[in-house]
Design a protein around this motif. Structure first.
Motif, PDB file in Angstrom:
ATOM      1  N   ASP A  79       0.778  -1.265   0.022  1.00 25.13           N
ATOM      2  CA  ASP A  79       0.057   0.002   0.043  1.00 25.13           C
ATOM      3  C   ASP A  79       0.811   1.227  -0.094  1.00 25.13           C
ATOM      4  N   SER A  80       2.098   0.884  -0.421  1.00 22.85           N
ATOM      5  CA  SER A  80       3.043   2.326  -0.441  1.00 22.85           C
ATOM      6  C   SER A  80       2.718   3.198  -1.685  1.00 22.85           C
ATOM      7  N   TRP A  81       2.560   4.377  -1.590  1.00 24.02           N
ATOM      8  CA  TRP A  81       2.901   5.422  -2.630  1.00 24.02           C
ATOM      9  C   TRP A  81       4.046   6.106  -2.510  1.00 24.02           C
ATOM     10  N   VAL A  82       4.752   5.850  -3.594  1.00 22.25           N
ATOM     11  CA  VAL A  82       6.289   6.230  -3.665  1.00 22.25           C
ATOM     12  C   VAL A  82       6.293   7.785  -4.137  1.00 22.25           C
ATOM     13  N   VAL A  83       6.866   8.823  -3.526  1.00 23.81           N
ATOM     14  CA  VAL A  83       7.031  10.132  -3.825  1.00 23.81           C
ATOM     15  C   VAL A  83       8.445  10.221  -3.835  1.00 23.81           C
ATOM     16  N   TYR A  84       8.988  10.911  -4.817  1.00 26.09           N
ATOM     17  CA  TYR A  84      10.437  11.387  -5.188  1.00 26.09           C
ATOM     18  C   TYR A  84      10.658  12.729  -5.003  1.00 26.09           C
ATOM     19  N   MET A  85      11.398  13.215  -3.877  1.00 22.89           N
ATOM     20  CA  MET A  85      11.416  14.619  -3.710  1.00 22.89           C
ATOM     21  C   MET A  85      12.614  15.257  -4.890  1.00 22.89           C
ATOM     22  N   SER A  86      12.100  16.228  -5.681  1.00 26.03           N
ATOM     23  CA  SER A  86      12.705  16.728  -6.549  1.00 26.03           C
ATOM     24  C   SER A  86      12.622  18.240  -6.787  1.00 26.03           C
ATOM     25  N   PRO A  87      13.479  18.865  -7.407  1.00 24.94           N
ATOM     26  CA  PRO A  87      13.345  20.408  -7.942  1.00 24.94           C
ATOM     27  C   PRO A  87      12.112  20.560  -9.184  1.00 24.94           C
ATOM     28  N   GLN A  88      12.375  19.039  -9.984  1.00 21.25           N
ATOM     29  CA  GLN A  88      11.467  18.919 -11.125  1.00 21.25           C
ATOM     30  C   GLN A  88       9.758  18.491 -10.645  1.00 21.25           C
ATOM     31  N   GLY A  89       9.734  18.348  -9.481  1.00 20.75           N
ATOM     32  CA  GLY A  89       8.266  17.937  -8.912  1.00 20.75           C
ATOM     33  C   GLY A  89       7.179  18.835  -9.004  1.00 20.75           C
ATOM     34  N   ASP A 121      19.073   7.738 -11.780  1.00 19.06           N
ATOM     35  CA  ASP A 121      19.151   6.929 -13.159  1.00 19.06           C
ATOM     36  C   ASP A 121      17.492   7.060 -13.563  1.00 19.06           C
ATOM     37  N   GLU A 122      17.182   7.835 -14.654  1.00 20.68           N
ATOM     38  CA  GLU A 122      16.086   7.877 -15.065  1.00 20.68           C
ATOM     39  C   GLU A 122      14.923   6.594 -15.153  1.00 20.68           C
ATOM     40  N   ARG A 123      15.516   5.666 -15.134  1.00 18.09           N
ATOM     41  CA  ARG A 123      15.031   4.165 -15.442  1.00 18.09           C
ATOM     42  C   ARG A 123      14.142   4.056 -14.293  1.00 18.09           C
ATOM     43  N   VAL A 124      14.579   4.474 -13.010  1.00 14.12           N
ATOM     44  CA  VAL A 124      13.971   4.185 -11.608  1.00 14.12           C
ATOM     45  C   VAL A 124      12.617   4.940 -11.484  1.00 14.12           C
ATOM     46  N   MET A 125      12.517   5.882 -12.335  1.00 14.71           N
ATOM     47  CA  MET A 125      11.315   6.824 -12.299  1.00 14.71           C
ATOM     48  C   MET A 125      10.022   6.014 -12.502  1.00 14.71           C
ATOM     49  N   ALA A 126      10.197   4.892 -13.153  1.00 10.59           N
ATOM     50  CA  ALA A 126       9.110   4.173 -13.544  1.00 10.59           C
ATOM     51  C   ALA A 126       8.349   3.398 -12.286  1.00 10.59           C
ATOM     52  N   THR A 127       9.113   3.435 -11.246  1.00  9.94           N
ATOM     53  CA  THR A 127       8.741   3.035 -10.007  1.00  9.94           C
ATOM     54  C   THR A 127       8.174   4.029  -8.990  1.00  9.94           C
ATOM     55  N   VAL A 128       8.060   5.347  -9.627  1.00 13.39           N
ATOM     56  CA  VAL A 128       7.780   6.439  -8.813  1.00 13.39           C
ATOM     57  C   VAL A 128       6.479   6.771  -9.125  1.00 13.39           C
ATOM     58  N   ASN A 129       5.761   6.741  -7.938  1.00 11.98           N
ATOM     59  CA  ASN A 129       4.220   7.324  -8.213  1.00 11.98           C
ATOM     60  C   ASN A 129       4.026   8.752  -8.483  1.00 11.98           C
ATOM     61  N   GLU A 130       4.631   9.661  -7.802  1.00 13.74           N
ATOM     62  CA  GLU A 130       4.661  11.062  -7.774  1.00 13.74           C
ATOM     63  C   GLU A 130       5.898  11.911  -7.196  1.00 13.74           C
ATOM     64  N   GLU A 131       6.238  12.893  -8.263  1.00  9.80           N
ATOM     65  CA  GLU A 131       7.583  13.584  -8.155  1.00  9.80           C
ATOM     66  C   GLU A 131       6.984  14.945  -7.563  1.00  9.80           C
ATOM     67  N   ILE A 132       7.717  15.359  -6.224  1.00 12.21           N
ATOM     68  CA  ILE A 132       7.218  16.605  -5.856  1.00 12.21           C
ATOM     69  C   ILE A 132       8.443  17.630  -5.323  1.00 12.21           C
ATOM     70  N   SER A 133       7.975  18.615  -5.618  1.00 16.77           N
ATOM     71  CA  SER A 133       9.148  19.854  -5.003  1.00 16.77           C
ATOM     72  C   SER A 133       8.584  20.680  -3.855  1.00 16.77           C
ATOM     73  N   ILE A 134       9.377  21.158  -3.129  1.00 18.18           N
ATOM     74  CA  ILE A 134       8.866  22.056  -2.015  1.00 18.18           C
ATOM     75  C   ILE A 134       9.052  23.556  -2.631  1.00 18.18           C
TER      76      ILE A 134
END
Ligand code: 4G4
Length: 242
Positions: free
Chosen positions: A78-88, A116-129
């Motif tokens: 049930d994990s929602w994967v969030v990647y913290m990035s300036p592009q989010g 590595d861009e190929r890991v982005m396939a496993t990320v649900n959402e990219e977020i920037s603060i």
């Protein structure tokens, strides 16, 4: 809610997540926070986690197989994967509410030039603060966890205060006063001493509107006004008392 964090710098989270509200929420079992070191998933003897970018250029890139394995191993069903990035997508209060409604979160903190861009396939959402660059995703992850945690019932001392805020959303808070009634030749507004609850409520709402207009007019563009707010705004704009 369970929050997992993947980072190369787990030590950074120790003291911030062991103070005040977050500490109490963790102790009460309202939230569970697990910090995992991405380096634990290194695949070679040197424990290498980053490598030179294909095609050349400055900086290093987090290796796909290392981060990919880390996400795979830590991620629950049930994990929602969030990647913290300036592009989010830019973080705002409505996105915080959405995330607070999820069961579990897995927050990935990037470093170097990114992952590595190929890991982005496993990320649900990219977020920037916000539109600025930091050395890593750790501070953004802490900002996100703090903003989410205070919305979970039981985390704030007063259970209603975060909820109340969400209704008056996209308006700034009204000014606050406490004793003494006179300070530095400045008086507390009379209405607050009157005990007239309806007048106090209207005064506060008008102050919220006025402050938002003066300090953050951009917020008013996003907002829907109810009838009372429209009449208070008229009073402000046309300098008229109803
Ligand atoms: C991903 C890609 C988030 C993560 C590149 C992260 C600012 C934010 C990072 C990087 C971050 C933000 C090193 C540029 C880590 N900086 N605004 N840095 N960089 O949310």
């Amino acid at each position: 809610m369970k929050i997992d964090i993947l980072t190369l710098f787990p030590e950074m989270f120790v003291s911030p997540f062991n103070e005040s509200m977050i500490k109490r929420a963790r102790e009460q079992g309202i939230i569970t926070i697990n910090i995992t070191n991405i380096r634990d998933f290194a695949q070679d003897r040197q424990q290498q986690v980053d490598d030179y970018p294909y095609g050349g250029g400055a900086g290093m890139v987090l290796k796909a197989n290392v981060l990919g394995t880390a996400i795979e191993k830590v991620k629950g069903p049930d994990s929602w994967v969030v990647y913290m990035s300036p592009q989010g997508k830019p973080l705002d209060q409505s996105r915080v509410w959405e995330l607070a409604g999820r069961k579990d979160l897995l927050i990935v903190c990037g470093h170097y030039e990114g992952i590595d861009e190929r890991v982005m396939a496993t990320v649900n959402e990219e977020i920037s603060i916000g539109d600025y660059i930091l050395t890593g995703g750790e501070l953004p992850a802490m900002v996100l966890v703090d903003a989410i945690a205070r919305l979970i019932p039981g985390v704030l001392g007063d259970e209603n205060s975060a909820m109340e805020e969400s209704f008056s959303c996209s308006l700034l808070e009204y000014p606050q006063y406490t004793r003494p009634a006179s300070y530095d030749e400045q008086e507390v507004p009379e209405v607050l001493l009157s005990g007239h609850h309806e007048n106090i409520r209207r005064w506060r709402k008008k102050q919220s509107l006025l402050r938002t207009l003066l300090k953050r007019p951009d917020l008013l563009l996003k907002k829907c006004f109810d009838e009372e707010e429209k009449s208070l705004l008229e009073e402000i704009l046309f300098h008229r008392e109803n």
